[in-house]
Every structure is written in structure tokens, then in C-alpha cells.
Design a protein around this motif. Structure first.
Motif, PDB file in Angstrom:
ATOM      1  N   PRO A 277      29.979  54.051  30.517  1.00  0.00           N
ATOM      2  CA  PRO A 277      28.955  53.001  30.688  1.00  0.00           C
ATOM      3  C   PRO A 277      27.548  53.428  30.307  1.00  0.00           C
ATOM      4  CG  PRO A 277      30.406  53.073  32.599  1.00  0.00           C
ATOM      5  CD  PRO A 277      30.741  54.271  31.769  1.00  0.00           C
ATOM      6  N   ASP A 278      27.297  54.737  30.183  1.00  0.00           N
ATOM      7  CA  ASP A 278      25.937  55.165  29.855  1.00  0.00           C
ATOM      8  C   ASP A 278      25.664  55.168  28.351  1.00  0.00           C
ATOM      9  OD1 ASP A 278      27.634  57.193  29.257  1.00  0.00           O
ATOM     10  OD2 ASP A 278      26.580  58.752  30.401  1.00  0.00           O
ATOM     11  N   ILE A 279      26.599  54.661  27.541  1.00  0.00           N
ATOM     12  CA  ILE A 279      26.333  54.542  26.113  1.00  0.00           C
ATOM     13  C   ILE A 279      25.243  53.498  25.893  1.00  0.00           C
ATOM     14  CG2 ILE A 279      28.106  52.783  25.742  1.00  0.00           C
ATOM     15  CD1 ILE A 279      28.652  54.033  23.019  1.00  0.00           C
ATOM     16  N   THR A 280      24.379  53.722  24.915  1.00  0.00           N
ATOM     17  CA  THR A 280      23.288  52.777  24.679  1.00  0.00           C
ATOM     18  C   THR A 280      23.829  51.475  24.095  1.00  0.00           C
ATOM     19  OG1 THR A 280      22.887  53.593  22.443  1.00  0.00           O
ATOM     20  CG2 THR A 280      21.707  54.684  24.244  1.00  0.00           C
ATOM     21  N   PRO A 281      23.185  50.346  24.381  1.00  0.00           N
ATOM     22  CA  PRO A 281      23.656  49.063  23.822  1.00  0.00           C
ATOM     23  C   PRO A 281      23.719  49.065  22.298  1.00  0.00           C
ATOM     24  CG  PRO A 281      22.071  48.688  25.583  1.00  0.00           C
ATOM     25  CD  PRO A 281      22.060  50.162  25.319  1.00  0.00           C
ATOM     26  N   GLU A 282      22.765  49.737  21.664  1.00  0.00           N
ATOM     27  CA  GLU A 282      22.761  49.768  20.199  1.00  0.00           C
ATOM     28  C   GLU A 282      24.008  50.463  19.667  1.00  0.00           C
ATOM     29  OE1 GLU A 282      20.040  51.500  16.507  1.00  0.00           O
ATOM     30  OE2 GLU A 282      19.421  51.797  18.596  1.00  0.00           O
ATOM     31  N   ASN A 283      24.338  51.619  20.246  1.00  0.00           N
ATOM     32  CA  ASN A 283      25.526  52.344  19.789  1.00  0.00           C
ATOM     33  C   ASN A 283      26.805  51.595  20.142  1.00  0.00           C
ATOM     34  OD1 ASN A 283      24.187  54.520  18.606  1.00  0.00           O
ATOM     35  ND2 ASN A 283      23.976  55.575  20.574  1.00  0.00           N
ATOM     36  N   PHE A 284      26.805  50.929  21.294  1.00  0.00           N
ATOM     37  CA  PHE A 284      27.977  50.123  21.655  1.00  0.00           C
ATOM     38  C   PHE A 284      28.208  49.013  20.626  1.00  0.00           C
ATOM     39  CE2 PHE A 284      29.614  46.275  23.672  1.00  0.00           C
ATOM     40  CZ  PHE A 284      30.852  46.722  24.107  1.00  0.00           C
ATOM     41  N   ASN A 285      27.137  48.350  20.213  1.00  0.00           N
ATOM     42  CA  ASN A 285      27.276  47.284  19.215  1.00  0.00           C
ATOM     43  C   ASN A 285      27.762  47.842  17.882  1.00  0.00           C
ATOM     44  OD1 ASN A 285      26.406  45.305  20.991  1.00  0.00           O
ATOM     45  ND2 ASN A 285      24.257  45.513  20.404  1.00  0.00           N
ATOM     46  N   ILE A 286      27.263  49.012  17.508  1.00  0.00           N
ATOM     47  CA  ILE A 286      27.669  49.614  16.229  1.00  0.00           C
ATOM     48  C   ILE A 286      29.161  49.898  16.216  1.00  0.00           C
ATOM     49  CG2 ILE A 286      27.459  51.677  14.800  1.00  0.00           C
ATOM     50  CD1 ILE A 286      24.506  51.790  15.569  1.00  0.00           C
ATOM     51  N   ILE A 287      29.654  50.574  17.240  1.00  0.00           N
ATOM     52  CA  ILE A 287      31.055  50.991  17.208  1.00  0.00           C
ATOM     53  C   ILE A 287      31.995  49.821  17.462  1.00  0.00           C
ATOM     54  CG2 ILE A 287      31.231  51.628  19.646  1.00  0.00           C
ATOM     55  CD1 ILE A 287      32.674  53.482  16.559  1.00  0.00           C
ATOM     56  N   SER A 288      31.612  48.885  18.338  1.00  0.00           N
ATOM     57  CA  SER A 288      32.491  47.744  18.604  1.00  0.00           C
ATOM     58  C   SER A 288      32.604  46.840  17.381  1.00  0.00           C
ATOM     59  CB  SER A 288      31.979  46.954  19.807  1.00  0.00           C
ATOM     60  OG  SER A 288      30.675  46.452  19.562  1.00  0.00           O
ATOM     61  N   THR A 289      31.491  46.632  16.677  1.00  0.00           N
ATOM     62  CA  THR A 289      31.534  45.818  15.456  1.00  0.00           C
ATOM     63  C   THR A 289      32.393  46.479  14.390  1.00  0.00           C
ATOM     64  OG1 THR A 289      29.322  44.965  15.934  1.00  0.00           O
ATOM     65  CG2 THR A 289      30.129  44.722  13.680  1.00  0.00           C
ATOM     66  N   HIS A 290      32.272  47.792  14.262  1.00  0.00           N
ATOM     67  CA  HIS A 290      33.055  48.494  13.241  1.00  0.00           C
ATOM     68  C   HIS A 290      34.548  48.465  13.571  1.00  0.00           C
ATOM     69  CE1 HIS A 290      33.794  51.165   9.939  1.00  0.00           C
ATOM     70  NE2 HIS A 290      34.364  52.057  10.727  1.00  0.00           N
ATOM     71  N   ILE A 291      34.893  48.645  14.832  1.00  0.00           N
ATOM     72  CA  ILE A 291      36.307  48.593  15.222  1.00  0.00           C
ATOM     73  C   ILE A 291      36.878  47.205  14.952  1.00  0.00           C
ATOM     74  CG2 ILE A 291      37.860  48.669  17.216  1.00  0.00           C
ATOM     75  CD1 ILE A 291      36.135  50.906  18.334  1.00  0.00           C
ATOM     76  N   HIS A 292      36.085  46.191  15.238  1.00  0.00           N
ATOM     77  CA  HIS A 292      36.545  44.826  14.981  1.00  0.00           C
ATOM     78  C   HIS A 292      36.771  44.591  13.485  1.00  0.00           C
ATOM     79  CE1 HIS A 292      37.043  40.548  15.628  1.00  0.00           C
ATOM     80  NE2 HIS A 292      36.157  40.315  14.680  1.00  0.00           N
ATOM     81  N   SER A 293      35.950  45.203  12.639  1.00  0.00           N
ATOM     82  CA  SER A 293      36.109  45.021  11.190  1.00  0.00           C
ATOM     83  C   SER A 293      37.351  45.721  10.653  1.00  0.00           C
ATOM     84  CB  SER A 293      34.868  45.544  10.457  1.00  0.00           C
ATOM     85  OG  SER A 293      34.778  46.958  10.565  1.00  0.00           O
ATOM     86  N   LEU A 294      37.878  46.704  11.389  1.00  0.00           N
ATOM     87  CA  LEU A 294      39.077  47.413  10.940  1.00  0.00           C
ATOM     88  C   LEU A 294      40.350  46.655  11.243  1.00  0.00           C
ATOM     89  CD1 LEU A 294      38.195  51.031  12.130  1.00  0.00           C
ATOM     90  CD2 LEU A 294      37.947  50.097   9.832  1.00  0.00           C
ATOM     91  N   ALA A 295      40.276  45.668  12.120  1.00  0.00           N
ATOM     92  CA  ALA A 295      41.492  44.963  12.549  1.00  0.00           C
ATOM     93  C   ALA A 295      42.078  44.149  11.410  1.00  0.00           C
ATOM     94  CB  ALA A 295      41.169  44.067  13.729  1.00  0.00           C
TER      95      ALA A 295
END
Length: 295
Positions: A277-295
Motif C-alpha cells: 500500500p505504500d507504493i506511490t499513486p503515480e507508480n501504481f498507475n504506471i504499472i497497472s496501466t501497463h499490465i492492463h495493456s498486456l492482457a
């Protein structure tokens, strides 16, 4: 609820508006346009005054124009037959006026302002139909002539080929071998393309899931990212299935949609991306968006 941009009433759009304003000006424009249909100098002046002083939008122009070309008097005169021939419809003022729909309000105003209604009937539909039949027959003859020329050219090439075959007995054998060779090459190319496609589909990474772990979860955290060797902080640290970690940007660059993604430290397959939970919102958005693009 749909609202008409012409009459401002709800329940219909401008393309189907039949309000009093549209009906009235359709009638006035028809009288302004067609010779012998309720023509009057007062109506002509009213139409031109309206064009010069009234502000309106393109939906009204489109609706009025559709009403004009579908008016009973237009169908009665059978002018729709002239639309098939550009040469004939450009000859008469009334058909030049109607068959090219204005693309803008300014063009509509110019069309009305510069239109001069003929002083006497200029369209003889009996004569026009004869001309249309002659034009159709001429096009048919041209098409037949073009088809015959193509057939003659094909026959000439075939005759030349037979003459070459007669002069060289081995020409047929060579041509057949060349055809077989071309077919074999095409089959090989198709097989290679199918193999490459199959390889891509099997090599494509499985669906990667994102998972948030509790703060007390133990990761194999190194002081530096194993990829870029930059210091890792709690706000930019991402863990994998094997609990090895790296920074967000490096993991984004590492995960590809067409390869088997593996951990950069132990080479285990990556099926899950883990973070706290201590991940920054910016980094969370970066990795979640990228994972979604791999689907």
C-alpha cells in the motif's frame, strides 16, 4: 430525449422535422425554384430577403433540401430520371439547382441568391428520355467494345504462347516446372507464416495479475534495482511471484506482450505483480496501466 435543432421541440431530430417553419419554407423554395409552380415576384423577394438576413444552421439546409428533392411536384415531373446523366442535368437551370446538394450554409445562400428561374418550360421529358436511352446505349456499346478488346488481347497472347511452344518443344516443360516451383514457394511461404504466427501465439505471455500485499509481507528486497542498479524505495518497489523486487520503470520496460516474461533475478515465470500500500499513486498507475495493456 432527442431535441430538434430547428423547432426546438423534443421527440424528433432535425432530419425528420416537419414543423410549420420547415413546411412553409419548403413550399416557398419550391415556388421559387420550379417554373409554373405558384410563381410570384413577392415570393421571390421574400426568399431572397430571408436568405440575406436570416441566420440558420446546416441541419435546416439539409432538411429543406431533402424536402425539395422529395416534393410531389419534383416526382410528378420525373426529373429524378435526369440524375443519371450529368451532361443532361447540367443543361437545365432547374436540375442544376437541385441535384448538387449544398455542403454549407454559405453555399446554400449563394445557390439561392444566384439562381435564375427559367422564364418558360425548358425540360421536355419525352426528348430527355430519348437522350437518356441513347446515352445508355452508347455506354453499353463502349463497354462491349472494351470487353471485346480485352478478349482479343487475351487470345493474341495465347496464340503467341502456342507459337513459342511449337517452336521450342521444351518450353511447355519449363513453364510447368516454373509453375510448380512458384506453387512450392508459395506453399513454403504460407507454412513459414503459419509457423511464425503459431510461435508468437505460444510465446505470448500469460495473463499477468496485479496483487496488493500487506505492509508486513516479506520481499527479497535489494538496496538497488537488479536491472538499472538505482536505489529502491518503498514507493517505487514492485515484487514478482518469487518475491524478488525491482523498480516500477524497469519492470514496465521488461514486461512484453510477445515473450515469456521472467524474473530478472531468478528467471522464474512472471504471472503476478505484487506491491504494498505504500507504493506511490503515480507508480501504481504506471504499472497497472501497463499490465492492463498486456492482457
Amino acid at each position: 430525449m432527442v431535441k430538434c435543432s430547428i423547432c426546438k421541440n423534443e421527440g424528433h431530430s432535425a432530419t425528420t422535422c416537419d414543423g410549420q417553419f420547415v413546411t412553409e419554407w419548403t413550399e416557398k423554395l419550391t415556388a421559387f425554384w420550379i417554373h409554373g409552380y405558384n410563381n410570384s415576384a413577392e415570393n421571390d423577394e421574400a426568399v431572397k430577403h430571408w436568405i440575406q438576413n436570416q441566420r440558420f444552421k446546416l441541419p435546416l439546409v439539409n432538411r429543406l433540401w431533402n424536402n425539395l428533392i422529395r416534393s410531389p411536384v419534383f416526382r410528378q415531373k420525373q426529373w429524378w430520371k435526369i440524375q443519371r446523366s450529368q451532361v443532361i442535368r447540367e443543361r437545365f437551370a432547374e436540375t442544376r439547382f437541385i441535384f448538387q446538394k449544398p455542403n454549407s450554409v454559405a453555399e446554400f445562400k449563394q445557390r439561392i441568391f444566384h439562381y435564375v428561374r427559367p422564364a418558360e418550360p425548358e425540360i421536355d421529358m419525352a426528348r430527355v428520355e430519348i437522350e437518356l436511352e441513347e446515352e445508355h446505349a452508347a455506354r453499353a456499346r463502349q463497354q462491349q467494345q472494351a470487353d471485346q478488346e480485352r478478349r482479343d488481347a487475351v487470345m493474341a497472347r495465347q496464340l503467341q504462347q502456342r507459337e513459342r511452344d511449337a517452336a521450342d518443344p521444351n518450353a511447355v516443360v519449363r513453364r510447368n516446372l516454373r509453375r510448380e516451383f512458384d506453387r512450392a514457394n508459395e506453399a513454403q511461404d504460407r507454412a513459414q507464416a503459419q509457423a511464425i504466427q503459431a510461435l508468437k501465439s505460444t510465446a505470448k505471455s500469460d495473463s499477468i495479475q496485479a496483487q496488493m500485499d500487506p505492509l508486513e509481507t516479506d520481499y527479497f528486497i535489494n538496496a538497488d534495482c537488479p536491472i538499472c542498479m538505482e536505489p529502491q524505495t518503498p514507493g517505487n518497489t514492485i515484487a514478482l511471484d518469487c518475491r524478488h523486487t525491482c523498480c516500477v520503470i524497469c519492470l514496465k520496460r521488461t514486461l512484453k506482450p510477445t515473450i515469456k516474461n521472467c524474473c530478472p533475478s531468478c528467471r522464474d515465470p512472471i504471472t503476478k505483480v505484487r506491491f504494498k500500500p505504500d507504493i506511490t499513486p503515480e507508480n501504481f498507475n504506471i504499472i497497472s496501466t501497463h499490465i492492463h495493456s498486456l492482457a
